[in-house]
Every structure is written in C-alpha cells, then in structure tokens.
Scaffold this active site. Structure first.
Site, PDB file in Angstrom:
ATOM      1  N   THR A   1       7.249   0.435  -4.102  1.00 57.67           N
ATOM      2  CA  THR A   1       6.774   1.378  -3.091  1.00 57.67           C
ATOM      3  C   THR A   1       5.769   0.648  -2.215  1.00 57.67           C
ATOM      4  O   THR A   1       4.910  -0.074  -2.717  1.00 57.67           O
ATOM      5  CB  THR A   1       6.120   2.609  -3.743  1.00 57.67           C
ATOM      6  OG1 THR A   1       7.111   3.263  -4.533  1.00 57.67           O
ATOM      7  CG2 THR A   1       5.616   3.592  -2.693  1.00 57.67           C
TER       8      THR A   1
ATOM      9  N   PHE B   1       2.748   0.973   0.498  1.00 67.10           N
ATOM     10  CA  PHE B   1       1.712   1.919   0.920  1.00 67.10           C
ATOM     11  C   PHE B   1       1.030   1.407   2.180  1.00 67.10           C
ATOM     12  O   PHE B   1       0.943   0.193   2.397  1.00 67.10           O
ATOM     13  CB  PHE B   1       0.648   2.055  -0.172  1.00 67.10           C
ATOM     14  CG  PHE B   1       1.147   2.722  -1.415  1.00 67.10           C
ATOM     15  CD1 PHE B   1       0.970   4.094  -1.604  1.00 67.10           C
ATOM     16  CD2 PHE B   1       1.799   1.996  -2.398  1.00 67.10           C
ATOM     17  CE1 PHE B   1       1.427   4.713  -2.756  1.00 67.10           C
ATOM     18  CE2 PHE B   1       2.270   2.615  -3.551  1.00 67.10           C
ATOM     19  CZ  PHE B   1       2.083   3.975  -3.730  1.00 67.10           C
TER      20      PHE B   1
END
Ligand code: PEP
Ligand code: MN
Length: 694
Positions: A277, A279
C-alpha cells in the site's frame, strides 16, 4: 538447565549483540550523513561504494556457509535504512527550523496499516515527538489538517492489489494542501483471534472489505464462516478483543493483534504474496526537498476537449525525458465524459525539465494543479529501463527552428529593442515564450480563437418569461452565450438582490431551451461548487476581483471563469487576480475590461480601451469587453462595442432585455433586440478586417 533453554539463552545473547552492532553501525551512518548534510556538493548515494560493500558481504556470507539470498536481503534492508536515515540531515540543511513536535492524522484506530506507515515514514524524519490522531474517515483526517489541529495527514492512495483509493485522490485535488511525502507499507494480513482460539472454531471473520477480498481464497478454505465488513482492519481486531469469543476472528496485521492482546491464528493468508500500500504524507503547504534526493511529483489535470490533447500532454513529459510512474483517470460528475487525469512522475517541480514540460502541459489543459513534490520511496522507472532506450531521448533533440522571415527582417533593421522585463509574478498568466494564446472552451463556445464571441442577456434574472424572452432575443441577435445575474452585487442593500439559486435554475433552463451556454456571477466561496454544477461559466464581478478566498475557490472549480476588472484595479492587479485562479489549477480564465473609475462623470465608468491591446501584450488569456457597465447608457454601448472589436478583443458581454423599461436592474444600459441585431451587422466588417468572424 536443559539443553534447549541453554541454546535459547545463547540465541538471546547473540541477538542483543547483533542489535548492539547494528546500533553502532547506525551511529557511524549518521556521522557520514552529517558530513554529507554540511557539504551540498557531496552526492547522497555512492553506488560504486554500495556495490563494493554488498559484494564483500556476500563473499563473507558464502565463506561462513550462509544463504546468499537471505544474507543479501538483510544487508539490503540495512542499506535502505541507512540511506533514509541520512536524508534527515538533508532535511535539516534545507530548513533551519529545529526538529518540531509533530501531530499526524490518519484514518483508523491504533495499529491499523496507516498508523504503522506513520511509524515507518517518521522513523527517519527529524522530529522531536510524534503524536498520532486517529479519525473515523479520510475527510475527518483532512479536516483536522486544514483546521491546523495536526501538521500532517497520512492517507493511503493505492494498493497493488485493490488499486486506487479514489476518495483520497479527490480530496487532495480539492483541498488546499500539498503532498510532501510518500511511504510504502508491505501489507501482511493475518487471521487474529482471542488467545487460545483455534482456526476450526472460527465462524465469523471481520475486516475491512478490501482485506476480506484480498484473502478470499483463504476464507473459502474455512468451512461455514461469515465475513463481516468493518471500517478498518485494526478496528475489526479491536472488536474481536471486545467480543472475547473464540468463534470471532479478524483479518489484521500482527501489530494490531499485539495492540489488542490477540493471538495470530494464521499468517500469509492473502491471495497474492506481494501486497503493497502506498501512502501520501500531506501538509498544508509544500516542503523543500534537497536537490540530491530523488524526487517525485504528483499533479492533476483536465485536458482541453480536442483530439490528441491527452497525447500532447504525455508527449510533453517524454520530450523532456521525464518518466511517468502513474496515470489514473477519474470522472467528473458535473461534466459527463470529461476526465481528470492524475499523474505521478520522477522529478521535482523546480527542475528545469519539469518546468518546461508543465509549460507545455498548460497549453493543452483546462485545469492543472501540482499536488506536490516529495522524496521518492518507490523504485525508479529508470532503474527498470535497459540503458539503450535512454539514448534515443538524447538523440531526439531537434535542431532549433529558423526564425520567421518577419522576425529576421525586424532583427536586421533595428538594434534589438529591449523587451519589457517579464513580471516574475505572472508565472501562469504571463505571455508564453512562443507567443501562443490560450483558447478557452466554454461548453463548445471557444474564446480566443478565430471567431469573436458575443455574450448577451439581462443584468439580472427576474422570472421565467423574462429569461426565455431574453434567451430568444440573444439568440436572434447573434449571441452564442447567455448572461444573467442570479446573485447580484448591488451597491445599495435596498436594491433587488437577485433570485439566488432559483435564478440560476431559470437561467440554465433558458440557456438549454435556446442551446446557449450560460454565465452567471458568484458572490460567495461557499456557493461556487453548487453553481458550477449547472452554469457553464462562473463570473467574478468587478467588486470581487480581489476577493482572494473567492478567487481560490473558483480556482478549484471545474468550470471556466470570466474575471472582470475591478473598477479601481490596475491591469497588473487584474492579471494577479487571474494568477490566483490559475494557481488553484483552473486554466480556463477569460479576462474582461468593464470600465474603471476616473474623474469623468459623463459615463458610468471610463472604458479603458487601451487595456485590451495592453493585456494582449502581457498575457496569453482571452480578453473580452463589457461596454454596458462601462457606458451605463444604451446609446454608447454599440460604439464602444465596435471599438473593442477594432482593438482586438476576443468577444463582448452585453446587457440586453426584452422590455428595458421594466428591467429591475441597470435598465438605462440595456439594449433591445433591435440594437443587438444592429450591433451584429456593424461588427461584421470590423471583424473581417482583423481576419475574424462573428
Ligand atoms: C454584471 O456583469 O452583472 C456586473 C455586476 O458587472 P460588474 O461586476 O462589472 O459591475
Ligand atoms: Mn448590470
């Protein structure tokens, strides 16, 4: 002591020693970092040295009979950490501020993936203390940032399996914030439950819907379990801890399990092994990046509705040898089939090549906003490209084109005339190097092109019949756009203030009936978004030309803006007001000269006719004239309109009313249908002389 316990003691001792050595190594790394920080010429990375260290390590590992693969991974991690740790010294050299106490907002509860990513990104940033503020939603985290409750927000933007997080994209594009960092977190989903629970007991599995989806194959192997969605993975873990039921489990990180006193029942349960992921670290304003740090930039743009426009935008990057790392398109609900493009590329917004590419991009976009430049945390595209491909970019540089015969003649006949110094503040509105002008497309009506544009309509929207009659009259008079004020900025508080949103609806209805795009004035920042849903163009009136919060708001809007010159504003101030709008990302700005206050009282204002050629010599934006508010008298409107066309205006905005005597606003300056038709007839030869048409 039994032999197992003894060997375990030995392991613990070695681990402590290992950590001590690591701490010593990091201390030396910091000393090197501090030396590099003091010398701006020192390269951040010495790849030859890194390779030598790596090779020596591998040789030693081999001699000791260790697996090259695992030993190599350990060193890679240490080198990564060291490199990042040194960056804090670069930060310090680029800002003189002392390390601050920092608060960071995120969406979720403690130990969720966002919270873990905060730990990672701030581990190598220079801060005195770090406080995390968990919020329920992305919007709430962003609100906390904008309200100044926190210095940063860390929000997920994309996942290698689930794709982009659109809500976050839209938030960074709309809010007044800047991306100042990125972080990548490897997601390692576990099934976690109350201590003592076993896999076979589990009947309910809670988690964020995306996590549930990512572990579908694993969930299918568990007989008769029900999946329950939760707003956050760590939140699911917390609810399992509260339930204290062996039949209830959650998909979350190992860290979340530890946080809520849960046990890991199964590891590596995701369908795909690699699950990353990314960010974004978001702040209220941009932060400097040391030139030695590899940077990345994110921006959002909307292309002009023209064939090949997107291709030209992408070519702008390629022509400068800039690598794109991401391209994402998002629909815009208010303007169906027009898309916003989000682009990430390698480089900093202050790099010369990036500046050149952005200048080209501005010509092909009607909206462009730089979301931020920040240290890159993802692998470089260039690192993945085989070297021969790079050579073609170098060879592709074209020879400079010869100047036009006119330019050559001019250069020959007079000793280079000193050019007026370019105003450094007119970064976006200033004339472009090659002199090309912007064309602004308003729902199919193009300003700044070969065709001159006439906008006509009443001062104020009064009622449905008046609006429909006005639209009919405008259409018959050759107008291609309809005007009408619904929110009226009146000098007297007792004068008619307009019908507000009901007026916008009537204007839009009349515009649709006669196929005329509409323009209407916005007075308050909070109304912009709603009016932009239906009006084709937003007008900033003379009285609001320096209402900076309103300018910023229309800068965010996805509609073209008609910016009128303030009645006591200089041309430069008008351009700086346009600069506000463009700096917000909106490239579709049309300027309007509407008369200024002078000592002369014969007319309502004095039309500054010279503003038209002056503006054309300073900006690439289209310029139109409003002779109605300049004159204040019906008999002067047509002559001033003709003069405007003669000096090179791109169009006119004129007040006209089906029954001027009954007009609730500005009745003395309203043209009749007949006047409009006469105007059109007299405009034609003047425009033809300038090579234009109505
Ligand atoms: C208008 O166009 O309705 C108007 C009020 O104009 P200005 O802002 O130029 O006075
Ligand atoms: Mn008016």
């Amino acid at each position: 002591m039994d032999p197992l316990a003894r060997t375990r003691d030995e392991i613990d001792r070695l681990d402590r020693e290992f950590l001590l050595l690591l701490a010593q190594r990091m201390k030396v790394v910091r000393e090197i970092g501090s030396l590099k920080g003091r010398d701006p010429a020192a390269p951040l990375r010495d790849e030859t040295r890194e390779r030598a260290v790596f090779e020596a390590w591998m040789r030693e590992a081999d001699k000791l009979g260790l697996s090259g693969y695992f030993a190599g991974r350990v060193l890679r991690e240490i080198l990564n950490w060291s490199r990042r740790d040194q960056e804090r010294f670069l930060e310090r050299s680029s800002t003189s501020r002392p390390a601050p106490a920092v608060k960071v907002a995120y969406q979720g509860v403690p130990a969720c993936y966002s919270d873990l990513a905060i730990t990672k990104i701030f581990a190598t940033r220079d801060v005195q203390s770090l406080e995390r503020v968990g919020r329920k939603t992305f919007v709430a985290a962003m609100d906390a940032l904008e309200a100044g409750e926190v210095q940063y927000a860390l929000l997920p933007i994309e996942n290698t399996i689930a794709g982009s997080i659109n809500e976050v994209y839209d938030l960074v594009a709309r809010r007044n914030v800047s991306i100042v960092g990125e972080e990548v977190w490897p997601v390692e989903h576990c099934l976690v439950g109350v201590p003592g629970a076993v896999l076979e007991q589990v009947r309910i599995v809670r988690s964020h819907p995306v996590a549930l989806q990512q572990c579908q194959r694993f969930l299918d192997t568990l007989a008769s379990v029900t999946a329950e969605s939760s707003y956050d993975t760590a939140g699911a873990a917390e609810s399992v801890a509260q339930a204290r039921d062996a039949r209830v489990a959650a998909i979350a990180s190992e860290e979340a399990a530890a946080q809520y006193g849960l046990a890991v029942l199964a590891r590596e349960i995701a369908d795909e092994r690699v699950n990353l992921t990314r960010f974004l670290l978001i702040a209220r304003s941009a932060e400097p990046v040391d030139a030695r740090q590899p940077a990345k930039t994110s921006l959002v743009f909307a292309v002009n509705h023209r064939r090949g426009a997107l291709l030209e935008c992408l070519a702008a990057f390629n022509d400068q040898g800039i690598s794109l790392t991401k391209l994402e398109s998002r629909p815009q609900p208010a303007t169906p089939w027009e898309y916003l493009f989000y682009v990430d590329f390698e480089g900093h917004v202050t790099d010369e090549r990036v500046q050149t590419a952005l200048n080209v991009l501005r010509q092909h976009t009607n909206h462009l906003k730089v979301l931020g430049s920040y240290p890159r945390r993802t692998e470089s595209v260039l690192e993945r490209v085989p070297p021969p491909m790079l050579i073609s970019t170098i060879e592709a540089v074209e020879p400079l084109e010869a100047e036009s015969p006119v330019e050559l003649a001019a250069a020959a006949s007079c000793p280079a005339e000193p050019k007026p110094a370019a105003n450094p503040n007119l970064k976006l509105t200033g004339l472009r190097e090659h002199g090309d002008r912007t064309q602004v497309d308003v729902s199919g009506v193009v300003f700044g092109g070969e065709r001159f544009v006439l906008i006509a309509g009443p001062c104020a929207v009064e009622n449905r019949a008046q609006m429909l009659d006005s639209a009919a009259l405008a259409k018959a008079g050759g107008a291609r756009m309809l005007r009408g004020g619904a929110f009226k900025p009146r000098t007297s508080p007792y004068a008619f203030q307009g019908l507000g949103f009901a007026g916008v609806d009537l204007l839009v209805e009349a515009g649709h009936a006669f196929e005329l795009p509409v323009v209407t004035e916005v007075l308050r920042p909070e109304d912009v978004e709603k009016i932009a849903e239906t009006a084709d163009m937003l007008q900033i009136g003379a009285r609001n030309m320096q209402n900076f919060s309103l300018l910023r708001e229309v800068g965010r809007a996805r509609r073209p803006v008609l910016l009128k010159r303030g009645m006591s504003a200089t041309i430069e101030e008008l351009l700086l007001a346009a600069e506000y709008i463009m700096a917000g990302g909106n490239n579709r700005v049309i300027l309007c000269e509407r008369g200024i206050r002078t000592f002369e009282t014969a007319t309502r204002n004095t039309l500054d006719i010279s503003a038209v050629p002056v503006l054309r010599s300073r900006t690439h934006l289209p310029v139109i004239v409003d002779p109605s508010h300049a004159a204040g008298r019906r008999d002067l409107v047509v002559p001033l309109a003709l003069a405007s066309a003669a000096v090179g205006a791109d169009g006119l905005i004129i007040e006209a009313h089906p029954r001027p005597a009954e007009a609730m606003c500005d009745k003395d300056q309203a043209l009749t249908g007949r006047d409009l038709e006469q105007l059109a007839a007299q405009l034609r030869p003047i425009l033809a002389a300038r090579g234009r048409a109505l």
